[in-house]
Scaffold this motif. Sequence first.
Motif, PDB file in Angstrom:
ATOM      1  N   SER A 262      22.198   3.364 -11.905  1.00 48.90           N
ATOM      2  CA  SER A 262      21.463   2.299 -12.599  1.00 48.90           C
ATOM      3  C   SER A 262      21.477   1.011 -11.785  1.00 48.90           C
ATOM      4  O   SER A 262      22.544   0.495 -11.440  1.00 48.90           O
ATOM      5  CB  SER A 262      22.098   2.037 -13.973  1.00 48.90           C
ATOM      6  OG  SER A 262      22.005   3.179 -14.789  1.00 48.90           O
ATOM      7  N   PHE A 263      20.278   0.487 -11.498  1.00 47.76           N
ATOM      8  CA  PHE A 263      20.131  -0.803 -10.838  1.00 47.76           C
ATOM      9  C   PHE A 263      19.754  -1.840 -11.890  1.00 47.76           C
ATOM     10  O   PHE A 263      18.772  -1.665 -12.613  1.00 47.76           O
ATOM     11  CB  PHE A 263      19.042  -0.739  -9.763  1.00 47.76           C
ATOM     12  CG  PHE A 263      19.395   0.125  -8.590  1.00 47.76           C
ATOM     13  CD1 PHE A 263      19.985  -0.419  -7.456  1.00 47.76           C
ATOM     14  CD2 PHE A 263      19.140   1.491  -8.615  1.00 47.76           C
ATOM     15  CE1 PHE A 263      20.309   0.371  -6.377  1.00 47.76           C
ATOM     16  CE2 PHE A 263      19.460   2.294  -7.535  1.00 47.76           C
ATOM     17  CZ  PHE A 263      20.051   1.737  -6.406  1.00 47.76           C
ATOM     18  N   ASN A 264      20.543  -2.902 -11.967  1.00 44.71           N
ATOM     19  CA  ASN A 264      20.263  -3.979 -12.914  1.00 44.71           C
ATOM     20  C   ASN A 264      19.881  -5.239 -12.143  1.00 44.71           C
ATOM     21  O   ASN A 264      20.634  -5.721 -11.287  1.00 44.71           O
ATOM     22  CB  ASN A 264      21.473  -4.260 -13.800  1.00 44.71           C
ATOM     23  CG  ASN A 264      21.723  -3.145 -14.785  1.00 44.71           C
ATOM     24  OD1 ASN A 264      20.816  -2.370 -15.108  1.00 44.71           O
ATOM     25  ND2 ASN A 264      22.948  -3.030 -15.280  1.00 44.71           N
ATOM     26  N   LYS A 265      18.705  -5.764 -12.451  1.00 39.54           N
ATOM     27  CA  LYS A 265      18.204  -6.972 -11.805  1.00 39.54           C
ATOM     28  C   LYS A 265      17.454  -7.777 -12.858  1.00 39.54           C
ATOM     29  O   LYS A 265      16.238  -7.709 -12.987  1.00 39.54           O
ATOM     30  CB  LYS A 265      17.276  -6.615 -10.641  1.00 39.54           C
ATOM     31  CG  LYS A 265      16.796  -7.803  -9.831  1.00 39.54           C
ATOM     32  CD  LYS A 265      15.873  -7.339  -8.713  1.00 39.54           C
ATOM     33  CE  LYS A 265      15.356  -8.503  -7.899  1.00 39.54           C
ATOM     34  NZ  LYS A 265      14.430  -8.063  -6.827  1.00 39.54           N
ATOM     35  N   ALA A 266      18.209  -8.523 -13.621  1.00 39.46           N
ATOM     36  CA  ALA A 266      17.619  -9.249 -14.748  1.00 39.46           C
ATOM     37  C   ALA A 266      17.725 -10.745 -14.522  1.00 39.46           C
ATOM     38  O   ALA A 266      18.690 -11.236 -13.931  1.00 39.46           O
ATOM     39  CB  ALA A 266      18.327  -8.869 -16.045  1.00 39.46           C
ATOM     40  N   ASN A 267      16.731 -11.460 -14.996  1.00 40.24           N
ATOM     41  CA  ASN A 267      16.778 -12.910 -14.971  1.00 40.24           C
ATOM     42  C   ASN A 267      17.558 -13.418 -16.172  1.00 40.24           C
ATOM     43  O   ASN A 267      17.876 -12.669 -17.100  1.00 40.24           O
ATOM     44  CB  ASN A 267      15.364 -13.487 -14.976  1.00 40.24           C
ATOM     45  CG  ASN A 267      14.590 -13.094 -13.735  1.00 40.24           C
ATOM     46  OD1 ASN A 267      15.143 -13.043 -12.642  1.00 40.24           O
ATOM     47  ND2 ASN A 267      13.306 -12.802 -13.913  1.00 40.24           N
ATOM     48  N   GLU A 268      17.854 -14.709 -16.158  1.00 38.23           N
ATOM     49  CA  GLU A 268      18.623 -15.289 -17.252  1.00 38.23           C
ATOM     50  C   GLU A 268      17.925 -15.039 -18.585  1.00 38.23           C
ATOM     51  O   GLU A 268      16.727 -15.264 -18.728  1.00 38.23           O
ATOM     52  CB  GLU A 268      18.811 -16.789 -17.044  1.00 38.23           C
ATOM     53  CG  GLU A 268      19.626 -17.450 -18.142  1.00 38.23           C
ATOM     54  CD  GLU A 268      19.876 -18.920 -17.887  1.00 38.23           C
ATOM     55  OE1 GLU A 268      20.465 -19.566 -18.759  1.00 38.23           O
ATOM     56  OE2 GLU A 268      19.484 -19.409 -16.809  1.00 38.23           O
ATOM     57  N   GLY A 269      18.704 -14.559 -19.547  1.00 37.07           N
ATOM     58  CA  GLY A 269      18.178 -14.348 -20.888  1.00 37.07           C
ATOM     59  C   GLY A 269      17.526 -13.000 -21.096  1.00 37.07           C
ATOM     60  O   GLY A 269      17.022 -12.730 -22.186  1.00 37.07           O
ATOM     61  N   GLN A 270      17.536 -12.144 -20.081  1.00 33.62           N
ATOM     62  CA  GLN A 270      16.908 -10.838 -20.261  1.00 33.62           C
ATOM     63  C   GLN A 270      17.897  -9.829 -20.832  1.00 33.62           C
ATOM     64  O   GLN A 270      19.093  -9.861 -20.540  1.00 33.62           O
ATOM     65  CB  GLN A 270      16.329 -10.331 -18.943  1.00 33.62           C
ATOM     66  CG  GLN A 270      15.101 -11.122 -18.518  1.00 33.62           C
ATOM     67  CD  GLN A 270      14.327 -10.426 -17.420  1.00 33.62           C
ATOM     68  OE1 GLN A 270      14.893  -9.807 -16.548  1.00 33.62           O
ATOM     69  NE2 GLN A 270      13.006 -10.549 -17.476  1.00 33.62           N
ATOM     70  N   LEU A 271      17.360  -8.947 -21.654  1.00 29.79           N
ATOM     71  CA  LEU A 271      18.153  -7.945 -22.361  1.00 29.79           C
ATOM     72  C   LEU A 271      17.792  -6.558 -21.826  1.00 29.79           C
ATOM     73  O   LEU A 271      16.634  -6.148 -21.858  1.00 29.79           O
ATOM     74  CB  LEU A 271      17.862  -8.036 -23.861  1.00 29.79           C
ATOM     75  CG  LEU A 271      18.494  -6.993 -24.790  1.00 29.79           C
ATOM     76  CD1 LEU A 271      20.010  -6.977 -24.646  1.00 29.79           C
ATOM     77  CD2 LEU A 271      18.111  -7.278 -26.239  1.00 29.79           C
ATOM     78  N   ILE A 272      18.801  -5.867 -21.309  1.00 26.15           N
ATOM     79  CA  ILE A 272      18.640  -4.507 -20.805  1.00 26.15           C
ATOM     80  C   ILE A 272      19.242  -3.571 -21.841  1.00 26.15           C
ATOM     81  O   ILE A 272      20.421  -3.700 -22.191  1.00 26.15           O
ATOM     82  CB  ILE A 272      19.364  -4.331 -19.454  1.00 26.15           C
ATOM     83  CG1 ILE A 272      18.801  -5.312 -18.422  1.00 26.15           C
ATOM     84  CG2 ILE A 272      19.242  -2.896 -18.957  1.00 26.15           C
ATOM     85  CD1 ILE A 272      19.591  -5.352 -17.126  1.00 26.15           C
TER      86      ILE A 272
END
Length: 422
Positions: free
Chosen positions: A159-169
Amino acid sequence: MSTLTKQNLFEGFLETSFAGFEKTREEGKASFLKQGLPTLKSEEYKFTAIAKKLEQSISSFQNAKPFEVNAEEVKAGIPEGFDGTVLVFANGHLIPDLAIQAENLAFSKLSEKPETAIGSIAKANKDPFAALNQSSFDEGVFLQIPKKEVVEKPILLLSFNKANEGQLIQPRVWIEAGDFAEVTFITHNINKSEEPYFVNKVVEIKGGVNSQIRYYRVQNEGKNAIEVSNIETNLLQDSRFTSVNISLSGEMVRNNLSLNLLGSNSEGNMYGIYLLNGKTHVDNHTNVDHTIPHAESNELYKGILADQSRGVFNGKIFVRQDAQKTNAFQQNNNILLSEDAIVNTKPQLEIWADDVKCSHGCTTGQLDEEALFYLQARGIDKTQAKGLLLFAFAGEVLEHIQDESFKNYCIDLVQERLGSKF
């Protein structure tokens, strides 16, 4: 948390339109709004102020979309020496085109699974974050091992996680092993962002009669990430489930792991290490429910805490009235390397049957100074001697990983963290 704050954080997000599972989503939403976010007054979250942390870190939530991952990134993320199937996820979304050697595994979008299955194991009313995921997961994945299929090589969920501030995965995974099937899953996260984001994961696992499922997990999120996982397993007669969880990083991490032993001669094994530094907070909550006679569970969690880190362990074993001849073991051991490190541990047994063998316990202490002196007297410098002792403490958990390449990868990770690598 006040109703206003709850609205600010999630109610706008819950109005987002997600495809499919309308009835299931409405049930999840209703359950989440009924439970609300847990506060320190909630018994299950009394040592983990996750609602406050979410409020401080993230002003409002948006759904994290998948992003492009190339083959070179996948290759770099696979542990050295690994030989098996690889499934790739980006922000919780399966990327089918990047699958490697997937011929022994049936996988598809969760939308192809009957709606009644969603939430039938990890029930929304047991935890507000399970309810939140059920209400608003974007798309999940259905992994099936057919009856009598022995998958000799492990399956890596990368799993690659690349989220901006406030994003919900919000990953959601359904794993089903048919009768007499055998399989090993490895979950490994690659963090590609230092922004504060929230991972809210649900995994439902169904083990058929005489099945064997191994589920190994390395948890190494970004230092500003908040993560909650709900992993729940139903085990039928003669089946066996083994979990090994290694927690290394994340601002605040909550792991809920539940085993439901629903058949005689079923066996559940739960092992974990949490190696914490800085201000990392990891809360491990485990639950084993013995519902039937002649079942066994084993549980060992170990923690090493430095700096201002905090660990929580709350393990519950339930032995129902009909679950005679139960054999259950639970142990939590911790080493504190700093006066500012804190651990809260609470092993629990609730027994309604009278013909059982059950034990539980916990320890918290510091390094053995005599052993440290002994190693130094034989020419090992203090840093390496300390690392060797800590690795000996943690290594007992790693021995439960059967896949050699992944075990070696985890040994390297742990040795590097503990300073025991020569």
